[in-house]
Design a protein around this motif. Sequence first.
Motif, mmCIF file in Angstrom:
data_model
loop_
_atom_site.group_PDB
_atom_site.id
_atom_site.type_symbol
_atom_site.label_atom_id
_atom_site.label_comp_id
_atom_site.label_asym_id
_atom_site.label_seq_id
_atom_site.Cartn_x
_atom_site.Cartn_y
_atom_site.Cartn_z
ATOM 1 N N LYS A 156 -14.854 -3.540 6.731
ATOM 2 C CA LYS A 156 -16.241 -3.561 6.246
ATOM 3 C C LYS A 156 -17.121 -2.539 6.952
ATOM 4 C CE LYS A 156 -16.350 -8.281 4.516
ATOM 5 N NZ LYS A 156 -16.912 -9.641 4.707
ATOM 6 N N GLU A 157 -16.804 -2.251 8.206
ATOM 7 C CA GLU A 157 -17.580 -1.288 8.989
ATOM 8 C C GLU A 157 -17.018 0.120 8.911
ATOM 9 O OE1 GLU A 157 -17.580 -2.967 12.908
ATOM 10 O OE2 GLU A 157 -18.629 -4.770 12.249
ATOM 11 N N ALA A 158 -16.050 0.338 8.016
ATOM 12 C CA ALA A 158 -15.354 1.629 7.919
ATOM 13 C C ALA A 158 -14.828 2.035 9.293
ATOM 14 C CB ALA A 158 -16.263 2.703 7.329
ATOM 15 N N GLY A 159 -14.256 1.051 10.007
ATOM 16 C CA GLY A 159 -13.808 1.269 11.371
ATOM 17 C C GLY A 159 -12.311 1.421 11.552
ATOM 18 N N LEU A 160 -11.579 1.667 10.467
ATOM 19 C CA LEU A 160 -10.148 1.924 10.637
ATOM 20 C C LEU A 160 -9.984 3.300 11.268
ATOM 21 C CD1 LEU A 160 -8.717 0.624 7.229
ATOM 22 C CD2 LEU A 160 -8.952 -0.609 9.392
ATOM 23 N N SER A 202 -6.321 8.436 3.767
ATOM 24 C CA SER A 202 -7.188 7.342 3.340
ATOM 25 C C SER A 202 -8.528 7.964 2.966
ATOM 26 C CB SER A 202 -7.387 6.336 4.479
ATOM 27 O OG SER A 202 -6.160 5.751 4.855
ATOM 28 N N ASP A 203 -9.124 7.493 1.869
ATOM 29 C CA ASP A 203 -10.369 8.117 1.424
ATOM 30 C C ASP A 203 -11.521 7.142 1.220
ATOM 31 O OD1 ASP A 203 -9.770 6.835 -0.954
ATOM 32 O OD2 ASP A 203 -9.243 8.655 -2.031
ATOM 33 N N GLY A 204 -11.340 5.887 1.599
ATOM 34 C CA GLY A 204 -12.402 4.901 1.462
ATOM 35 C C GLY A 204 -12.342 4.086 0.184
ATOM 36 N N THR A 205 -11.585 4.544 -0.795
ATOM 37 C CA THR A 205 -11.476 3.784 -2.048
ATOM 38 C C THR A 205 -10.590 2.551 -1.882
ATOM 39 O OG1 THR A 205 -9.583 5.085 -2.821
ATOM 40 C CG2 THR A 205 -11.790 5.854 -3.465
ATOM 41 N N GLU A 206 -9.952 2.407 -0.748
ATOM 42 C CA GLU A 206 -9.017 1.310 -0.500
ATOM 43 C C GLU A 206 -9.709 0.006 -0.081
ATOM 44 O OE1 GLU A 206 -7.490 5.299 0.883
ATOM 45 O OE2 GLU A 206 -9.151 4.034 1.528
ATOM 46 N N TRP A 214 0.860 -1.189 0.000
ATOM 47 C CA TRP A 214 0.000 0.000 0.000
ATOM 48 C C TRP A 214 0.892 1.234 0.000
ATOM 49 C CZ3 TRP A 214 -0.421 -3.943 3.490
ATOM 50 C CH2 TRP A 214 -1.618 -4.667 3.534
ATOM 51 N N ARG A 215 0.408 2.286 -0.555
ATOM 52 C CA ARG A 215 1.116 3.567 -0.534
ATOM 53 C C ARG A 215 0.179 4.598 0.081
ATOM 54 N NH1 ARG A 215 5.626 6.558 -0.508
ATOM 55 N NH2 ARG A 215 5.527 8.368 -1.849
ATOM 56 N N LYS A 216 0.613 5.194 1.189
ATOM 57 C CA LYS A 216 -0.111 6.284 1.848
ATOM 58 C C LYS A 216 -1.573 5.933 2.157
ATOM 59 C CE LYS A 216 2.896 9.943 0.212
ATOM 60 N NZ LYS A 216 2.984 11.297 -0.313
ATOM 61 N N HIS A 217 -1.746 4.933 2.990
ATOM 62 C CA HIS A 217 -3.062 4.517 3.507
ATOM 63 C C HIS A 217 -2.980 4.597 5.034
ATOM 64 C CE1 HIS A 217 -6.742 2.506 4.209
ATOM 65 N NE2 HIS A 217 -6.487 1.318 3.672
ATOM 66 N N PRO A 218 -2.959 5.835 5.565
ATOM 67 C CA PRO A 218 -2.664 6.014 6.987
ATOM 68 C C PRO A 218 -3.662 5.365 7.937
ATOM 69 C CG PRO A 218 -3.416 8.074 6.031
ATOM 70 C CD PRO A 218 -3.197 7.121 4.899
ATOM 71 N N ASN A 219 -4.925 5.248 7.556
ATOM 72 C CA ASN A 219 -5.876 4.651 8.491
ATOM 73 C C ASN A 219 -5.557 3.170 8.726
ATOM 74 O OD1 ASN A 219 -6.962 7.180 8.395
ATOM 75 N ND2 ASN A 219 -8.935 6.562 7.579
ATOM 76 N N LEU A 220 -5.151 2.461 7.684
ATOM 77 C CA LEU A 220 -4.722 1.076 7.868
ATOM 78 C C LEU A 220 -3.443 1.033 8.707
ATOM 79 C CD1 LEU A 220 -5.064 -1.943 7.269
ATOM 80 C CD2 LEU A 220 -3.676 -1.570 5.212
ATOM 81 N N HIS A 221 -2.551 1.952 8.454
ATOM 82 C CA HIS A 221 -1.317 2.026 9.237
ATOM 83 C C HIS A 221 -1.643 2.255 10.717
ATOM 84 C CE1 HIS A 221 2.939 2.742 9.962
ATOM 85 N NE2 HIS A 221 2.615 3.837 10.619
ATOM 86 N N GLY A 222 -2.589 3.119 10.999
ATOM 87 C CA GLY A 222 -3.001 3.364 12.381
ATOM 88 C C GLY A 222 -3.574 2.123 13.037
#
Length: 121
Positions: free
Chosen positions: A75-79, A90-94, A31-39
């Motif tokens: 799935k719950e947009a809970g990142l 992160s913008d949800g397209t991931e 991944w490149r620059k997906h901070p919510n997953l990183h968090g």
Amino acid sequence: MGLDMYAMVTDEQFDSEVDFKPERPTELHYWRKHPNLHGWMEQLYFDKGGSSDSFNCVCVALTEADLDRLEADIKEAGLPETCGFFFGASDGTETEDDLAFVAKARERVKNGYTVFYDSWW
């Protein structure tokens, strides 16, 4: 510069689920620059006893239970909303890509491999 994120896989087994040093890893996902997953991964790292001052260039293993929780949170947009210098947004397209990763990782874990997350920023 920026947040580069890797899911890696190895046939090596470790005594700890954090801060290990694999000798034979191969890339499973990027991944490149997906901070919510990183968090999310950062929280997992510290929940498992990670001790690094900075969640950068350290490993955290992903178990079946971790992957189940990650899948549910995706799935719950809970990142967790996460930001950092050069992290991007992160913008949800991931979501589709994240779920594809979970499926690949789950298969490798079932086959006895260690799947882990690592990043560099």
